[in-house]
Write a protein that holds these residues in place. Structure first.
Motif, PDB file in Angstrom:
ATOM      1  N   THR A 108       0.814  -1.216   0.000  1.00 18.76           N
ATOM      2  CA  THR A 108       0.000   0.000   0.000  1.00 18.76           C
ATOM      3  C   THR A 108       0.846   1.264   0.000  1.00 18.76           C
ATOM      4  OG1 THR A 108      -0.189  -0.199   2.405  1.00 18.76           O
ATOM      5  CG2 THR A 108      -2.006  -1.066   1.081  1.00 18.76           C
ATOM      6  N   GLY A 109       2.173   1.141   0.032  1.00 18.84           N
ATOM      7  CA  GLY A 109       3.025   2.325  -0.030  1.00 18.84           C
ATOM      8  C   GLY A 109       3.514   2.820   1.308  1.00 18.84           C
ATOM      9  N   LYS A 110       3.571   1.937   2.302  1.00 19.76           N
ATOM     10  CA  LYS A 110       4.015   2.363   3.641  1.00 19.76           C
ATOM     11  C   LYS A 110       5.465   2.841   3.612  1.00 19.76           C
ATOM     12  CE  LYS A 110       3.036  -1.631   5.522  1.00 19.76           C
ATOM     13  NZ  LYS A 110       2.488  -2.310   4.335  1.00 19.76           N
ATOM     14  N   SER A 111       6.351   2.037   3.040  1.00 17.46           N
ATOM     15  CA  SER A 111       7.760   2.427   2.983  1.00 17.46           C
ATOM     16  C   SER A 111       7.966   3.622   2.060  1.00 17.46           C
ATOM     17  CB  SER A 111       8.621   1.249   2.511  1.00 17.46           C
ATOM     18  OG  SER A 111       8.514   0.152   3.398  1.00 17.46           O
ATOM     19  N   SER A 112       7.212   3.668   0.968  1.00 13.04           N
ATOM     20  CA  SER A 112       7.361   4.770   0.015  1.00 13.04           C
ATOM     21  C   SER A 112       7.024   6.115   0.633  1.00 13.04           C
ATOM     22  CB  SER A 112       6.467   4.536  -1.211  1.00 13.04           C
ATOM     23  OG  SER A 112       6.842   3.357  -1.904  1.00 13.04           O
ATOM     24  N   LEU A 113       6.214   6.105   1.691  1.00 14.15           N
ATOM     25  CA  LEU A 113       5.852   7.359   2.351  1.00 14.15           C
ATOM     26  C   LEU A 113       7.095   8.097   2.831  1.00 14.15           C
ATOM     27  CD1 LEU A 113       3.742   9.293   3.534  1.00 14.15           C
ATOM     28  CD2 LEU A 113       3.662   7.819   5.568  1.00 14.15           C
ATOM     29  N   ALA A 114       8.063   7.385   3.384  1.00 13.19           N
ATOM     30  CA  ALA A 114       9.286   8.028   3.871  1.00 13.19           C
ATOM     31  C   ALA A 114      10.022   8.725   2.727  1.00 13.19           C
ATOM     32  CB  ALA A 114      10.198   6.989   4.534  1.00 13.19           C
ATOM     33  N   TYR A 115      10.047   8.098   1.551  1.00 10.90           N
ATOM     34  CA  TYR A 115      10.752   8.680   0.410  1.00 10.90           C
ATOM     35  C   TYR A 115       9.996   9.878  -0.157  1.00 10.90           C
ATOM     36  CZ  TYR A 115      13.758   4.626   0.732  1.00 10.90           C
ATOM     37  OH  TYR A 115      14.646   3.684   1.196  1.00 10.90           O
ATOM     38  N   ARG A 116       8.669   9.851  -0.113  1.00  9.54           N
ATOM     39  CA  ARG A 116       7.900  11.015  -0.563  1.00  9.54           C
ATOM     40  C   ARG A 116       8.148  12.211   0.345  1.00  9.54           C
ATOM     41  NH1 ARG A 116       3.586   7.618  -1.301  1.00  9.54           N
ATOM     42  NH2 ARG A 116       2.384   8.555   0.390  1.00  9.54           N
ATOM     43  N   ILE A 117       8.181  11.961   1.656  1.00 16.42           N
ATOM     44  CA  ILE A 117       8.432  13.050   2.599  1.00 16.42           C
ATOM     45  C   ILE A 117       9.806  13.657   2.351  1.00 16.42           C
ATOM     46  CG2 ILE A 117       8.760  13.615   5.037  1.00 16.42           C
ATOM     47  CD1 ILE A 117       6.723  11.415   5.700  1.00 16.42           C
ATOM     48  N   ALA A 118      10.820  12.800   2.226  1.00 13.24           N
ATOM     49  CA  ALA A 118      12.187  13.288   2.053  1.00 13.24           C
ATOM     50  C   ALA A 118      12.334  14.073   0.760  1.00 13.24           C
ATOM     51  CB  ALA A 118      13.165  12.116   2.080  1.00 13.24           C
ATOM     52  N   ARG A 119      11.751  13.560  -0.336  1.00 14.99           N
ATOM     53  CA  ARG A 119      11.909  14.246  -1.621  1.00 14.99           C
ATOM     54  C   ARG A 119      11.127  15.555  -1.643  1.00 14.99           C
ATOM     55  NH1 ARG A 119      11.227  11.141  -7.323  1.00 14.99           N
ATOM     56  NH2 ARG A 119       9.006  11.103  -6.826  1.00 14.99           N
ATOM     57  N   GLU A 120       9.914  15.537  -1.099  1.00 15.91           N
ATOM     58  CA  GLU A 120       9.091  16.736  -1.143  1.00 15.91           C
ATOM     59  C   GLU A 120       9.668  17.862  -0.285  1.00 15.91           C
ATOM     60  OE1 GLU A 120       4.520  17.854   0.034  1.00 15.91           O
ATOM     61  OE2 GLU A 120       4.868  16.012  -1.109  1.00 15.91           O
ATOM     62  N   LEU A 121      10.189  17.524   0.888  1.00 18.35           N
ATOM     63  CA  LEU A 121      10.674  18.539   1.827  1.00 18.35           C
ATOM     64  C   LEU A 121      12.171  18.800   1.693  1.00 18.35           C
ATOM     65  CD1 LEU A 121       8.648  17.599   5.038  1.00 18.35           C
ATOM     66  CD2 LEU A 121       8.043  19.163   3.183  1.00 18.35           C
ATOM     67  N   GLY A 122      12.841  18.138   0.739  1.00 21.44           N
ATOM     68  CA  GLY A 122      14.257  18.380   0.518  1.00 21.44           C
ATOM     69  C   GLY A 122      15.131  17.929   1.665  1.00 21.44           C
ATOM     70  N   LEU A 123      14.820  16.763   2.230  1.00 16.84           N
ATOM     71  CA  LEU A 123      15.555  16.267   3.390  1.00 16.84           C
ATOM     72  C   LEU A 123      16.610  15.228   3.030  1.00 16.84           C
ATOM     73  CD1 LEU A 123      12.637  16.092   5.992  1.00 16.84           C
ATOM     74  CD2 LEU A 123      14.323  17.905   5.625  1.00 16.84           C
ATOM     75  N   GLY A 124      16.912  15.103   1.746  1.00 16.89           N
ATOM     76  CA  GLY A 124      18.034  14.278   1.324  1.00 16.89           C
ATOM     77  C   GLY A 124      17.786  12.789   1.411  1.00 16.89           C
ATOM     78  N   ARG A 125      18.879  12.083   1.546  1.00 11.30           N
ATOM     79  CA  ARG A 125      18.874  10.618   1.521  1.00 11.30           C
ATOM     80  C   ARG A 125      18.117  10.043   2.717  1.00 11.30           C
ATOM     81  NH1 ARG A 125      22.317   6.730   3.817  1.00 11.30           N
ATOM     82  NH2 ARG A 125      22.475   4.813   2.581  1.00 11.30           N
ATOM     83  N   VAL A 126      17.228   9.090   2.445  1.00  6.71           N
ATOM     84  CA  VAL A 126      16.495   8.405   3.518  1.00  6.71           C
ATOM     85  C   VAL A 126      17.414   7.382   4.185  1.00  6.71           C
ATOM     86  CG1 VAL A 126      14.573   6.839   4.031  1.00  6.71           C
ATOM     87  CG2 VAL A 126      14.245   8.737   2.437  1.00  6.71           C
ATOM     88  N   LEU A 127      17.420   7.390   5.509  1.00 13.33           N
ATOM     89  CA  LEU A 127      18.151   6.391   6.282  1.00 13.33           C
ATOM     90  C   LEU A 127      17.214   5.208   6.529  1.00 13.33           C
ATOM     91  CD1 LEU A 127      19.731   8.917   8.774  1.00 13.33           C
ATOM     92  CD2 LEU A 127      21.047   7.470   7.193  1.00 13.33           C
ATOM     93  N   ARG A 128      17.519   4.068   5.923  1.00 14.42           N
ATOM     94  CA  ARG A 128      16.637   2.902   6.040  1.00 14.42           C
ATOM     95  C   ARG A 128      17.231   1.893   7.010  1.00 14.42           C
ATOM     96  NH1 ARG A 128      16.231  -2.113   3.163  1.00 14.42           N
ATOM     97  NH2 ARG A 128      14.145  -3.009   3.419  1.00 14.42           N
ATOM     98  N   TRP A 129      16.420   1.506   7.991  1.00 12.94           N
ATOM     99  CA  TRP A 129      16.817   0.510   8.986  1.00 12.94           C
ATOM    100  C   TRP A 129      15.881  -0.692   8.847  1.00 12.94           C
ATOM    101  CZ3 TRP A 129      15.922   0.831  14.969  1.00 12.94           C
ATOM    102  CH2 TRP A 129      16.675  -0.172  15.604  1.00 12.94           C
ATOM    103  N   PRO A 130      16.257  -1.713   8.067  1.00  8.99           N
ATOM    104  CA  PRO A 130      15.388  -2.891   7.900  1.00  8.99           C
ATOM    105  C   PRO A 130      15.440  -3.758   9.153  1.00  8.99           C
ATOM    106  CG  PRO A 130      17.434  -3.174   6.671  1.00  8.99           C
ATOM    107  CD  PRO A 130      17.492  -1.803   7.271  1.00  8.99           C
ATOM    108  N   ILE A 131      14.285  -4.151   9.638  1.00  8.45           N
ATOM    109  CA  ILE A 131      14.187  -4.900  10.887  1.00  8.45           C
ATOM    110  C   ILE A 131      14.004  -6.386  10.594  1.00  8.45           C
ATOM    111  CG2 ILE A 131      12.933  -5.146  13.054  1.00  8.45           C
ATOM    112  CD1 ILE A 131      14.407  -2.489  12.725  1.00  8.45           C
ATOM    113  N   THR A 132      14.734  -7.218  11.327  1.00 11.44           N
ATOM    114  CA  THR A 132      14.567  -8.668  11.277  1.00 11.44           C
ATOM    115  C   THR A 132      14.371  -9.173  12.699  1.00 11.44           C
ATOM    116  OG1 THR A 132      16.905  -9.266  11.575  1.00 11.44           O
ATOM    117  CG2 THR A 132      16.192  -8.693   9.332  1.00 11.44           C
ATOM    118  N   SER A 133      14.200 -10.477  12.831  1.00  6.07           N
ATOM    119  CA  SER A 133      14.004 -11.068  14.160  1.00  6.07           C
ATOM    120  C   SER A 133      15.263 -10.986  15.007  1.00  6.07           C
ATOM    121  CB  SER A 133      13.563 -12.530  14.021  1.00  6.07           C
ATOM    122  OG  SER A 133      14.536 -13.283  13.306  1.00  6.07           O
ATOM    123  N   HIS A 134      16.412 -10.664  14.398  1.00  9.61           N
ATOM    124  CA  HIS A 134      17.672 -10.584  15.138  1.00  9.61           C
ATOM    125  C   HIS A 134      18.134  -9.141  15.368  1.00  9.61           C
ATOM    126  CE1 HIS A 134      18.073 -14.898  14.655  1.00  9.61           C
ATOM    127  NE2 HIS A 134      17.953 -14.775  13.351  1.00  9.61           N
TER     128      HIS A 134
END
Length: 355
Positions: A108-134
């Protein structure tokens, strides 16, 4: 049809009206010639942070192309097609300096929301922290290579001990909390995959806006200023007295597929947004953003078929529509081929069956 903030269907006229307090508009179009530090109101007193020192080059790193890969390079999403409730919650998170917990069906675009915010507001590269069970809190904050430092010292031939900062690297979470005038965008992806303790472990940094690098704190008397590596490629940052504290609280987008419940103490510190399945207008804009079928020959037909199939199956990841349009426009298949219907049935229905 979009809905208004009260959950009712919105007329086209209603969908064009945007409150004056909204900064983020949700279209993904960069807002040029704005200074977010000037247009964003001061934080509430209980969310005001004063970390430092502020770096001389106080500009977030440029986007590394990930936004275009996820969102496309064009901007066809109109103001009238954006969910007002989504905009309300994102802007509230910006104003209140609160993390945003985003739930919804896969695709549904949950992750893409972070990239839309960053691009629209000029906040640069998104810092992505992928979560696993460890995944642990420590792994998101920083890593210290003690073995590497010991080996470097042993092979140094008695020369000066290598700088400790060469062996410290901040993780995505730690990098997001470095002091800066502009906030960084942090995507905490699929938080529901984490161990049970991680949401509660995040409470301290979300409340305090700072953390301590113990290895640097131990040497602060003789080495108070240490330059460390960050999660951004080829970037470093100065850490004073072993403490990292934000000046502008980061824009934190945490995604969840709704596979688990989170502790009340954690939820109390977040704003919550449930993403709705994209409507026909949003699906068509998504396809156009990726420069697929610019003439619309196959786009409208496939969007309508996908939307109908998604309703029938109870939701389908939107990127499967992109797959279908790409196949239709690449020459690999044609919608009139006998095999086309079977291919689409397998591509869409099979994925639905394993959700």
């Amino acid at each position: 049809m979009s809905v208004n903030e009260h959950g009712a269907q919105a007329t086209p006229e209603q969908r064009f009206v945007a409150p004056d307090w909204w900064i983020y508009r949700g279209t993904g179009r960069p807002l040029h010639d704005i200074d977010l530090t000037r247009i964003l109101p001061a934080p509430p007193p209980w969310r005001d942070f004063h970390g430092g020192p502020l770096p001389e080059h106080d500009v977030p790193p440029d986007d590394d192309g990930e936004s275009s890969r996820r969102l496309g390079s064009e901007f066809h999403l109109a103001d009238r097609d954006v969910d007002p409730h989504e905009l309300n919650m994102v802007n509230a998170a910006l104003y209140l300096r609160r993390p945003l917990l985003v739930t919804g069906n896969p695709g549904t675009g949950k992750s893409s929301l972070a990239y839309r915010i960053a691009r629209e507001l000029g906040l640069g590269r998104v810092l992505r922290w992928p979560i696993t069970s460890h995944t642990s809190l420590a792994s998101g904050l920083y890593g210290y290579d003690a073995i590497g430092r010991a080996q470097a010292a042993a092979t140094g031939g008695g020369r000066e001990e290598p700088p400790i900062g060469d062996f410290v690297r901040l993780g995505p979470l730690g990098t997001a909390f470095l002091p800066g005038r502009l906030p960084r965008v942090l995507l905490v992806d699929e938080l529901d995959k984490s161990e049970a303790d991680l949401p509660n472990d995040l409470l301290s940094i979300f409340e305090d806006g700072e953390f301590v690098i113990q290895e640097l704190a131990r040497v602060r008397n003789r080495t108070p200023n240490v330059t460390v590596h960050t999660a951004d490629p080829n970037r470093t940052a100065e850490v004073v007295d072993g403490r990292v504290g934000c000046h502008a609280f980061p824009v934190v987008v945490m995604t969840s597929n709704g596979e688990r419940e989170f502790p009340p103490a954690f939820l109390r510190r977040c704003l919550q947004l449930e993403m709705q399945d994209p409507n026909v207008e949003q699906l068509a804009a998504m396809v156009a953003n990726h420069l697929l079928d610019p003439g619309g020959e196959h786009r409208d037909r496939l969007v309508a078929e996908f939307a109908a199939k998604a309703r029938e199956e109870g939701g389908l990841p939107a990127d499967r529509l992109l797959d279908a349009v790409y196949l239709a426009t690449s020459g690999a298949y044609q919608p009139d081929d006998v095999a086309w219907g079977r291919l689409m049935d397998a591509l869409w229905r099979r994925l639905s069956a394993v959700q």
